[in-house]
Design an enzyme around this catalytic site. Sequence first.
Site, short mmCIF file in Angstrom:
data_model
loop_
_atom_site.label_atom_id
_atom_site.label_comp_id
_atom_site.label_asym_id
_atom_site.label_seq_id
_atom_site.Cartn_x
_atom_site.Cartn_y
_atom_site.Cartn_z
N HIS A 108 0.86 -1.20 0.00
CA HIS A 108 0.00 0.00 0.00
C HIS A 108 0.89 1.24 0.00
CE1 HIS A 108 -3.13 2.84 1.09
NE2 HIS A 108 -3.99 1.91 0.73
N ASP A 163 -7.91 -5.07 -0.46
CA ASP A 163 -8.42 -5.92 -1.55
C ASP A 163 -8.16 -7.40 -1.33
OD1 ASP A 163 -7.59 -3.20 -3.49
OD2 ASP A 163 -9.58 -4.10 -3.51
C1 SDX Z 1 -6.19 0.08 -3.11
O1 SDX Z 1 -4.50 4.58 -2.03
C2 SDX Z 1 -5.45 3.97 -1.48
O2 SDX Z 1 -5.94 4.32 -0.43
C3 SDX Z 1 -5.98 2.76 -2.27
C4 SDX Z 1 -6.95 1.89 -1.52
C5 SDX Z 1 -8.24 2.61 -1.24
O3 SDX Z 1 -8.90 2.28 -0.26
O4 SDX Z 1 -8.65 3.43 -2.10
O5 SDX Z 1 -6.39 1.46 -0.31
C6 SDX Z 1 -7.33 0.67 -2.35
O6 SDX Z 1 -5.99 0.46 -4.23
C7 SDX Z 1 -5.31 -0.92 -2.44
C8 SDX Z 1 -4.10 -1.36 -3.35
C9 SDX Z 1 -4.61 -2.41 -4.33
N1 SDX Z 1 -3.54 -2.74 -5.29
C10 SDX Z 1 -2.83 -3.87 -5.20
O7 SDX Z 1 -3.01 -4.71 -4.33
C11 SDX Z 1 -1.81 -4.05 -6.31
C12 SDX Z 1 -0.50 -4.60 -5.74
N2 SDX Z 1 0.11 -3.57 -4.90
C13 SDX Z 1 1.24 -2.84 -5.44
O8 SDX Z 1 1.21 -2.65 -6.83
C14 SDX Z 1 1.63 -1.63 -4.59
O9 SDX Z 1 1.73 -2.05 -3.30
C15 SDX Z 1 0.78 -0.38 -4.64
C16 SDX Z 1 0.53 0.08 -6.02
C17 SDX Z 1 -0.51 -0.60 -3.95
C18 SDX Z 1 1.56 0.71 -3.87
O10 SDX Z 1 2.68 0.92 -4.58
P1 SDX Z 1 3.78 2.01 -4.14
O11 SDX Z 1 3.43 2.73 -2.89
O12 SDX Z 1 4.06 2.84 -5.34
O13 SDX Z 1 4.99 1.08 -3.74
P2 SDX Z 1 6.15 0.72 -4.73
O14 SDX Z 1 5.53 0.25 -6.03
O15 SDX Z 1 7.10 1.85 -4.78
O16 SDX Z 1 6.78 -0.55 -4.00
C19 SDX Z 1 7.71 -0.33 -2.93
C20 SDX Z 1 8.45 -1.67 -2.80
C21 SDX Z 1 8.98 -2.17 -4.14
O17 SDX Z 1 10.10 -2.99 -3.85
P3 SDX Z 1 11.47 -2.68 -4.62
O18 SDX Z 1 11.12 -2.81 -6.11
O19 SDX Z 1 11.83 -1.22 -4.23
O20 SDX Z 1 12.40 -3.72 -4.08
O21 SDX Z 1 7.54 -2.69 -2.37
C22 SDX Z 1 7.40 -3.69 -3.39
C23 SDX Z 1 7.90 -3.07 -4.67
O22 SDX Z 1 8.43 -4.07 -5.53
N3 SDX Z 1 6.00 -4.01 -3.50
C24 SDX Z 1 5.53 -5.19 -3.91
C25 SDX Z 1 4.15 -5.06 -3.83
N4 SDX Z 1 3.82 -3.85 -3.39
C26 SDX Z 1 4.97 -3.18 -3.21
N5 SDX Z 1 6.16 -6.30 -4.33
C27 SDX Z 1 5.35 -7.32 -4.68
N6 SDX Z 1 4.02 -7.30 -4.61
C28 SDX Z 1 3.38 -6.18 -4.20
N7 SDX Z 1 2.06 -6.16 -4.13
#
Ligand code: SDX
Length: 375
Positions: free
Chosen positions: A261, A312
């Site tokens: 998140h 989710d």
């Molecule tokens: C919602 O914003 C809100 O409030 C949204 C929400 C709401 O109520 O409206 O809460 C609802 O949208 C929840 C999120 C649903 N999406 C997912 O579940 C998709 C998977 N999640 C990721 O894509 C990610 O966690 C995000 C998009 C949700 C957040 O991404 P960020 O804050 O941009 O984090 P990042 O992409 O910079 O990741 C930081 C690190 C990375 O590692 P490194 O590459 O630096 O080593 O964390 C890792 C990422 O690779 N990481 C994940 C991951 N989420 C973060 N690695 C694997 N799987 C994941 N899900």
Amino acid sequence: MIEALDGLRDVIVCETRISRIALVNGKAVLEYRGYDIRDLAKHSCYEEVAYLLLYGELPKKYELQDFKIELAERREIPPQIIGLLTHLPQYTHPMVVLRTSISYLGSLDKLKDLKTKEENLEKSKNLIAKIPTIIAYYHRIRMGKNLIPPTLELGHAANFLYMMHGYEPSKIAEKALDVDLVLHAEHELNASTFAARIAASTLADMYACVVAATGTLMGPLHGGAAQEVMKMLREVATPGGADEYVRKKLEKGERLMGFGHRIYKSIIDPRAEILRELARDLAKIGNRIWFEISEAIAESAYKYKKLLPNVDFYSASVYANLNIPDDLFVNMFAMGRIAGWLAHIIEQYETNKLLRPRAKYIGETERKYVPLDQR
Ligand code: SDX
């Protein structure tokens, strides 16, 4: 100029009185109008939370009764919308159907550009009441089944399940969906709410703002994640298959849907904790497998990358045990979040400042125009 190129991470772009996300004593706190989400999930209902988000105060008993009646009276949808649902191609994603239907609803509202408090609230009640009917009707039409008209007697969550399945849900199922809608109702300036506020900041009509939010929610990094979680649960197939699946996915640098998140970093999304309890309770009366696979995936996700579930993740097994089809999961999210979107749209109208950031230009500059016959 302030540069915030990392997805506007931690950038504050407006003030709000609608919800607060904070870290208190190492735990994530989510409050709607100052009330903790844990209390609301335990003691409230979706209609009361929608009232709270729109009016800013918890309703008195008679106010809640009146609000519930006002919503129930607005559940039926115009025949033009039913015609649209019948003529859209059967392969149309239900979120595209919802987005298109909301846009069509706007074209039928001759007062769509009026933004008085009364008009804003009237449109809000209409949209909150009609979205479940649009979703349920489309599903019945694409299944070739007869439409089940909304009732006046059942609550918001129960009436939706009744329109979907043709029978009144159990008390456990009704409570589970109701809590799920409460948990999805609002979450500060998430991407879809931000899209709604940007549209509202241009003074676009309420329907246009909700269409912007609906289109934004659909992405798999946002509300579309729950459907992807269900796809993952089906691919894993058994709790024993989770560990290798998660390890391989992470080794390939792929994202685990339902985890991580933008705000809840190394602390769990408080909604996920409540949804986990909900999923466990539903599993006791439904299909245990989805919850058991979810637990196994969550354990491995934390083991390999300290990833924590978001709102989710457990929603998927809750919806599966409510017999909601996978491609309707993001519609369920919209059915909950519509109250938060509307509260933010109204707040933006009332305190408006056009939202217009800048972009840092990194392309070529001052290039000489070359006539066509010389290129
Ligand atoms: C919602 O914003 C809100 O409030 C949204 C929400 C709401 O109520 O409206 O809460 C609802 O949208 C929840 C999120 C649903 N999406 C997912 O579940 C998709 C998977 N999640 C990721 O894509 C990610 O966690 C995000 C998009 C949700 C957040 O991404 P960020 O804050 O941009 O984090 P990042 O992409 O910079 O990741 C930081 C690190 C990375 O590692 P490194 O590459 O630096 O080593 O964390 C890792 C990422 O690779 N990481 C994940 C991951 N989420 C973060 N690695 C694997 N799987 C994941 N899900």
